[in-house]
Write an enzyme that holds these catalytic residues in place. Structure first.
Site, PDB file in Angstrom:
ATOM      1  N   ARG A  76      47.195  37.497  53.379  1.00 24.42           N
ATOM      2  CA  ARG A  76      48.487  37.344  52.715  1.00 24.42           C
ATOM      3  C   ARG A  76      49.521  38.197  53.432  1.00 24.42           C
ATOM      4  NH1 ARG A  76      48.735  39.956  48.595  1.00 24.42           N
ATOM      5  NH2 ARG A  76      46.636  40.787  48.437  1.00 24.42           N
ATOM      6  N   TYR A 218      47.041  30.105  55.578  1.00 27.76           N
ATOM      7  CA  TYR A 218      45.902  30.916  55.148  1.00 27.76           C
ATOM      8  C   TYR A 218      45.919  31.309  53.671  1.00 27.76           C
ATOM      9  CZ  TYR A 218      42.261  34.434  55.259  1.00 27.76           C
ATOM     10  OH  TYR A 218      41.108  35.144  55.012  1.00 27.76           O
ATOM     11  N   GLY A 220      45.894  32.863  50.079  1.00 25.99           N
ATOM     12  CA  GLY A 220      46.884  32.919  49.018  1.00 25.99           C
ATOM     13  C   GLY A 220      48.288  32.536  49.461  1.00 25.99           C
ATOM     14  N   LYS A 227      47.472  32.744  43.950  1.00 29.51           N
ATOM     15  CA  LYS A 227      48.362  33.862  43.645  1.00 29.51           C
ATOM     16  C   LYS A 227      49.761  33.394  43.265  1.00 29.51           C
ATOM     17  CE  LYS A 227      44.960  36.380  44.680  1.00 29.51           C
ATOM     18  NZ  LYS A 227      44.340  37.571  44.219  1.00 29.51           N
ATOM     19  N   HIS A 247      45.415  39.740  37.271  1.00 27.75           N
ATOM     20  CA  HIS A 247      44.540  39.758  38.458  1.00 27.75           C
ATOM     21  C   HIS A 247      43.217  40.396  38.043  1.00 27.75           C
ATOM     22  CE1 HIS A 247      44.145  41.126  42.989  1.00 27.75           C
ATOM     23  NE2 HIS A 247      43.502  40.008  42.754  1.00 27.75           N
ATOM     24  N   ALA A 270      40.227  43.512  47.287  1.00 30.79           N
ATOM     25  CA  ALA A 270      39.124  44.128  48.040  1.00 30.79           C
ATOM     26  C   ALA A 270      38.633  45.435  47.423  1.00 30.79           C
ATOM     27  CB  ALA A 270      39.513  44.330  49.507  1.00 30.79           C
ATOM     28  N   CYS A 271      38.688  45.534  46.083  1.00 30.39           N
ATOM     29  CA  CYS A 271      38.178  46.725  45.398  1.00 30.39           C
ATOM     30  C   CYS A 271      37.032  46.402  44.442  1.00 30.39           C
ATOM     31  CB  CYS A 271      39.290  47.443  44.665  1.00 30.39           C
ATOM     32  SG  CYS A 271      40.411  48.331  45.780  1.00 30.39           S
ATOM     33  N   LYS A 273      36.156  43.173  42.533  1.00 26.67           N
ATOM     34  CA  LYS A 273      36.130  42.236  41.405  1.00 26.67           C
ATOM     35  C   LYS A 273      34.996  41.222  41.540  1.00 26.67           C
ATOM     36  CE  LYS A 273      40.444  41.009  41.870  1.00 26.67           C
ATOM     37  NZ  LYS A 273      40.699  41.960  42.937  1.00 26.67           N
ATOM     38  N   ARG A 394      36.702  35.085  54.851  1.00 29.20           N
ATOM     39  CA  ARG A 394      36.455  34.682  53.464  1.00 29.20           C
ATOM     40  C   ARG A 394      35.582  33.440  53.388  1.00 29.20           C
ATOM     41  NH1 ARG A 394      39.422  37.482  48.936  1.00 29.20           N
ATOM     42  NH2 ARG A 394      40.608  39.052  50.042  1.00 29.20           N
TER      43      ARG A 394
END
Ligand code: GTP
Ligand code: SPV
Ligand code: MN
Length: 613
Positions: A76, A218, A220, A227, A247, A270-271, A273, A394
């Site tokens: 993004r 690419y 989102g 998003k 989110h 990237a934390c 989910k 991804r």
């Protein structure tokens, strides 16, 4: 004249809108997507034939394709993302803003003739189970077949949606072009089409609920249901209509007695989910099932509880680091019918990435995400390690292929939420888990979510915390101060039976850089305490920062060696000195918001007062 590849639906406003864009973009052909498997396979085959996609080994990865994007088009682009509200103050201090009239004029000049030599695809899609009263319908126009197949995986596309729309139903208008016209019979020749960075735009027009995207193909940026619609536009609708677009992952947690609770979690990109949504508990008798891994839409039910649906139909998951050890359910979700982007290709026709935990043959040569030959240990001219897969490579996998998907994940009524989690990467200060003292205190916790970044990742000082309120910094479609107020208002709704709010932190490190907490499946131990707290059980002590688990409140059976009592003490400690600094940092962070609700300033003052005692 545009070549009509199939018949238009019987919806005058939709057809008129598409015709307007045909006149602007001047595609060679126009195609209305029906969402069928045949359409999906035909488009895949076309892209394989043209060299844009690689078909993977059909025994190892049935019905899977791999794409390599342009190196300028791999994530993004927040700097090129705009909230073009009529007034700048309504976009607020955290969003890029351009006057909508000016932005439309700039973009129309780019859209003019941008689809020469290409087919325009029209994608009617539903975010959420088709026909659910929480779901929304969008229509995306695009000149990218890659986007069409991703929309097939990530949303619900096709004729069912047109049936719900009928002759005059409402839909969100989404226009997308890769921004690379093909003049005089030119071809892409297998090269990912996109426009240069200064011509990329990801624009949201909140008042008119429109999305205009140009120049990127690419994720989102281009798969506009995700998003752009499900967060940026939906947050505005949610504010106006009294619901929530977040989110957040959604998981179903079942205890050994068969009692169920639903938990959502907002962690920055990237934390963790996807990992939490699919975790396999390491404590006996507990079960986690997936409802969603990225976005939650929630509305109040008649019983005053918040009911959540996952508006998506698939997972656009981070590939590197995903393995049968770290996330078995994600690995199995992408075993078939999956689109891979910027992963490496093995000689045997399978994919590969860093951290996949699948050994390569001795001396095996791969094709890396840039299309170059790659071998383990490869370095560039400066001696720096060359990665085989891009760090944000991804997979687009179908939710129905996830072994952990909850049987009721598509319930149009949604699932009642018991707990909200907030979290980020915080190597110090923030304990493994704590519970808010109240809803308002929980809103303060959400508003100050942060994640530590390295200098390599972003142009900021290593070790600093990037504040990402509610993990929504790049996704809130209006003034962030008003969004905080919306959260506070949700808490004031009459008869509301609100979820309990918790903060989790899987990312604590020792001074010498060792992880203090094993994370992944062992996060079920923390979920267990949260489950208990929701039932008014689970041991806790009240400290100046919150309710915190007592030393033995987190089940450590089976990991006593890995997590010593001393580690546990550190993970659950109230670090007064650290929190005094944290409160000062929150104060600094709050200065950005010129519409900061008074309740949050009061919450911060109360925290400071408790810390000073
Ligand atoms: P987006 O799709 O960008 O929104 O990301 P996400 O929030 O879904 O993050 P994801 O689950 O893909 O995880 C991102 C990274 O965090 C991966 O490299 C994981 O290995 C790592 N990660 C996830 N959970 C844990 C955990 O419990 N502990 C540690 N140490 N790392 C984790
Ligand atoms: C994120 O960045 O939070 C994602 C990936 O989920 S994207 O869909 O590209 O935004
Ligand atoms: Mn995300």
């Amino acid at each position: 004249m545009v070549k009509m590849l199939n018949a238009a639906p019987d919806h005058a406003a939709l057809v008129a809108w598409v015709n307007e864009w045909v006149a602007i973009c001047e595609p060679d052909a126009l195609y209305w997507c029906d969402g069928t498997n045949t359409e999906y396979y035909n488009l895949c085959e076309e892209m394989v034939q043209s060299g844009l996609a690689t078909r993977l080994n059909s025994k190892l990865r049935p019905d899977c394709v791999l794409f390599r994007s342009d190196p300028s088009d791999v994530a993004r682009v927040e700097a090129r993302t705009y909230i073009a509200s009529e007034k700048q103050e309504d976009a607020g201090p955290t969003n890029n803003w351009i006057d909508p009239k000016q932005l439309k004029a700039e973009m129309l000049a780019l859209y003019k003739g941008c689809m020469h030599g290409r087919t325009m695809y029209v994608i009617p899609y539903s975010m959420g189970p088709v026909g659910s009263n929480i779901a929304k319908i969008g229509v995306e126009i695009t000149d990218s077949a890659y986007v069409v197949i991703n929309m097939h995986v990530m949303t619900r596309v096709g004729n069912d949606v047109l049936n719900i729309l009928g002759k005059d139903g409402e839909f969100v208008r989404c226009i997308h072009s890769v921004g690379k016209p093909l003049e005089n019979g030119a071809k892409d020749n297998g090269v990912w089409p996109c426009a240069p960075m200064d011509k990329k735009y990801i624009s949201q027009f909140p008042e008119t609920r429109e999305i205009w995207s140009f120049g990127s193909g690419y994720g989102g940026n281009a798969i506009l249901g995700k998003k752009c619609l499900a967060l940026r536009i939906a947050t505005v609708q949610a504010r106006d209509e009294g619901w929530m677009a977040e989110h957040m992952l959604i998981l179903k947690l079942t205890n050994p007695q068969g009692k169920v609770k639903y938990v959502t979690g907002a962690f920055p990109s990237a934390c963790g989910k996807t990992n939490l949504a699919m975790l396999i508990p390491t404590i006996p008798g507990w079960k986690v099932e997936t409802i969603g891994d990225d976005i939650a839409w929630m509305k109040f039910g008649k019983d005053g509880r918040l009911y959540a649906i996952n508006p998506e139909n698939g997972f656009f998951g981070v590939a590197p680091g995903t393995s049968m050890k770290s996330n078995q359910n994600a690995m199995l979700s992408c075993r078939k019918e999956t689109i891979f982007t910027n992963c490496a290709l093995r000689e045997n026709g399978d994919i590969w990435w860093e951290g996949i935990d699948i050994p390569l043959e001795e001396g095996e040569k791969l094709i890396d995400w840039k299309g170059n030959v790659w071998e383990k240990g490869k370095v560039d001219a400066d001696g720096k390690e060359v990665k085989a897969a891009h760090p944000t490579a991804r997979f687009s996998a179908r939710a129905k292929n996830c072994p952990a998907i909850a049987p009721n994940w598509e319930d149009p009524a949604g699932v009642p939420i018991d707990a909200f989690l907030f979290g980020g990467r915080r190597p110090s200060t923030l304990p493994l888990v704590y519970q808010s003292l109240s809803w308002e205190h929980g809103v303060m916790i959400g508003s100050s979510v942060g994640s530590e970044v390295t200098a390599a990742a972003l142009d900021v000082k290593a070790g600093t915390v990037r504040r990402d309120p509610f993990a929504m910094l790049p996704f809130c479609g209006y003034n962030m101060g008003d969004y905080f107020q919306h959260w506070l208002d949700i808490g004031k709704k009459e008869g509301a039976v609100l979820p309990k709010i918790f903060c989790v932190n899987w990312f604590r490190k020792t001074a010498d850089g060792r992880w203090l907490w094993p994370g992944f499946g062992d996060n079920s131990r923390v979920l267990k305490w949260i489950f208990e707290r929701c039932d008014g059980e689970g041991e806790a002590v009240e400290t100046p920062i919150s309710y915190m688990p007592t030393l033995n409140a987190i089940d450590r059976a089976g990991i006593e060696d890995e997590v010593s009592e001393a580690d546990m003490k550190e993970l659950l400690a109230f670090d007064k000195e650290g929190w005094v600094k944290e409160a000062d940092m929150i104060e600094e962070h709050y200065k950005k918001f010129y519409r900061l609700p008074k309740e949050l300033a009061d919450q911060l003052a109360a925290l400071k007062a408790r810390l000073a005692k």
